[in-house]
Design an enzyme around this catalytic site. Structure first.
Site, PDB file in Angstrom:
ATOM      1  N   THR B 211       9.029  50.020 -93.537  1.00  0.00           N
ATOM      2  CA  THR B 211       8.876  51.460 -93.733  1.00  0.00           C
ATOM      3  C   THR B 211       7.386  51.805 -93.734  1.00  0.00           C
ATOM      4  OG1 THR B 211      10.870  51.576 -95.062  1.00  0.00           O
ATOM      5  CG2 THR B 211       9.220  53.297 -95.454  1.00  0.00           C
ATOM      6  N   ARG B 239      24.497  54.630 -94.003  1.00  0.00           N
ATOM      7  CA  ARG B 239      23.727  54.432 -95.234  1.00  0.00           C
ATOM      8  C   ARG B 239      22.383  55.139 -95.123  1.00  0.00           C
ATOM      9  NH1 ARG B 239      18.439  51.731 -96.076  1.00  0.00           N
ATOM     10  NH2 ARG B 239      18.406  50.935 -98.192  1.00  0.00           N
ATOM     11  N   ASP B 242      15.966  55.201 -99.591  1.00  0.00           N
ATOM     12  CA  ASP B 242      15.134  56.068-100.412  1.00  0.00           C
ATOM     13  C   ASP B 242      14.144  56.902 -99.602  1.00  0.00           C
ATOM     14  OD1 ASP B 242      13.717  53.660 -99.783  1.00  0.00           O
ATOM     15  OD2 ASP B 242      12.210  54.219-101.266  1.00  0.00           O
ATOM     16  N   GLY B 263      10.475  49.508 -99.777  1.00  0.00           N
ATOM     17  CA  GLY B 263      11.112  48.394-100.469  1.00  0.00           C
ATOM     18  C   GLY B 263      12.615  48.524-100.432  1.00  0.00           C
TER      19      GLY B 263
END
Lengths: 344, 344
Positions: B211, B239, B242, B263
């Site tokens: 990310t 899905r 965050d 993460g």
């Protein structure tokens, strides 16, 4: 002289220590020192709900349904059931009613479909689950709980969430199940207004409000929260609001409280409303009512965000702050039952 | 005697007042009193990145690209441009590189598609935008910013978000644009491993990490944060992690800091990581490094969540805490440039 200094130093030390202790005591005293055996609190949406616009029949229908939902959840908690079961079963009563903007009573999107969102959080493990934009799951709250308990994920959306719900055996329905004449007419009114004036006045309570939610404390001391919604009438672009966003529409932490939100979702996301209330309790040692009021009646009001939350803390203290004209709400504790619609 | 009591009372009062003042002073002193003219901080993912597994060429490629991204953003800030522009342009350099799990280098889903998520938040207005599950928007960070600036919503998903991006004139690509041999092979490896052992070991840094994110302080004193990702290799059920969740993968508040996370997304959602760091600064008066460490190196570690964040506060202080073996990261301030991969 030396003795006088020693005396003064000792006096200073003990006085300052006493001051600190009394501050701590004051904070602790604002929260109930006795834990309620259990507590259950619900909302059915906040908005411009005024007594003068409400028929006696409609008012009774809402109050009856809120009571029915509370009774279902309270019976579970009273008999030693889990907060998780109480939250699910209580929310299902409201999802299965056309009165609320969730499940059966969900509002329509601009495309004339119903896209439902829900979230669920367990305060003991701080595990959570959510679904967004689902169209054929009868009770989205069960799907949110299943995501938490039966997947490695927190947030599943659209067709993927529906496939998951099917795989874990949840009840699916034809999307036509979510059709209600009232919500269909709201969509037509919204489109007409938008065509006429170029924008949509979301002050109309039929357009945006009616999200349902529940928070519970069980006899084992666990806190759980859940939220379920159909979102905003006439919503476009697969918009997702705060209801399935952990930290915005829902939060639970056994050390602070369990919270469910309702209102103008975009503001609840930007201000991380549910997590913010929990954070104020954790870091500022505010009690649940003070923290809820600070966020809903001060911070959100200054930002222009309308809505409310329901919360229960680890002692069973409940708070139901909102900054709109009304909020369908209520709570049940041993020997206590309250259901309300309007501001006091 | 009466005079002695008066003297004592006065002494007590002034001493206690002084103690309180010095506490406030101590908190203030831990943050840089001098504001940097501007500051820019980036990450390209955290994970089990170890020097012994990295070729010299690969290491150089990452460091060069991190430097290139920082230079693009720094030039904007140095010339008085906005933090919003700097964050977008910096992230686009990483989105357009196959090195990172965002944009061009996005990982594949279980279905062999690429589903991208991004978020953007403006600390001055606390307005925000995000997209989830988009498949044909070349630079999802631009779509997140457009949601903030050109819609009344915060979070648009899937086809709806793509339609919105098209309507506001963003560059769309054939989904095949996101194909890279490296990520395709990762998916095949992931599926093979899952077939053999029944589960997927997400410790493999190729599966979950990469990310990208950026946070910036501009000369006007505004803080902005952005995050962009391809999510988890082999992800199912639409899905969403965050990265597009405001409060988890991204947060910005001019009074505290701007943050981007990377993460194991599920943990970042459950612990509202980005908002929690901001809340600690707001309520506990912690500086940005203390708040970042408390959440990433203590709270998340205890919960079992791996990853890191990059943060910049209103003074231009940067923090880059992570609890994994490495994190691609760096920052630029007047006269300062740092790029790093491994733990010190």
């Amino acid at each position: 002289m030396k003795n006088l200094f020693l005396f003064l130093a000792l006096l200073l030390f003990t006085t300052c220590a006493t001051l600190t202790d009394s501050t701590v005591q004051k904070v602790a005293n604002t929260m109930s020192p006795k834990k309620a055996d259990y507590a259950l609190v619900i909302h059915g949406g906040a908005g411009t709900i005024r007594k003068e616009n409400m028929s006696a029949e409609k008012e009774k229908a809402y109050l009856d349904k809120l009571n029915e939902a509370l009774t279902v959840g309270e019976n579970i908690l009273k008999n030693g059931g889990t907060a998780a079961d109480a939250v699910c079963q209580t929310i299902m009563v409201m999802e299965n009613s056309p009165l609320f903007n969730a499940g059966k009573g969900a509002v329509f999107t601009n495309a004339g479909t119903n896209e439902l969102d829900a979230s669920f959080m367990d305060g003991r493990t701080q595990n959570a689950g959510a679904v967004g934009g689902v169209t054929n799951i009868k009770n989205p709250i069960l799907a949110a709980r299943a995501v938490m308990e039966k997947s490695e994920h927190v947030f599943l959306t659209a067709k993927g969430a529906e496939q998951f719900a099917s795989e874990v055996g949840l009840e699916l329905v034809d999307p036509a199940y979510f059709y209600t004449e009232r919500r269909w007419n709201s969509l037509q009114n919204a489109k007409e207004q938008e065509n006429k004036s170029g924008y949509l006045n979301y002050d109309n309570p039929d357009y945006k409000y009616g999200t349902v939610g529940c928070a519970a404390l069980d006899k084992a001391g666990n806190l759980v929260a859940g939220t379920s919604t159909g979102g905003m009438t006439n919503k476009r672009y697969n918009r997702i609001g705060d209801a399935p966003i952990i930290g915005a529409g829902c939060y639970a932490n056994n050390n602070t409280c369990a919270i469910s939100s309702t209102g103008h979702g975009e503001y609840f996301i930007r201000y991380a409303v549910a997590h913010d209330i929990s954070a104020r309790m954790e870091y500022l040692k505010e009690d649940v009512a003070t923290a809820g009021n600070a966020v809903i009646k001060d911070k959100l009001v200054k930002a222009g965000g309308s809505g409310g939350v329901i919360c229960v803390d680890k002692y069973g203290n409940v708070a139901m702050p909102f900054n709109t004209a009304g909020m369908y709400r209520g709570y049940a504790k041993p020997g206590e039952r309250v259901v309300k619609i309007y501001e006091e």
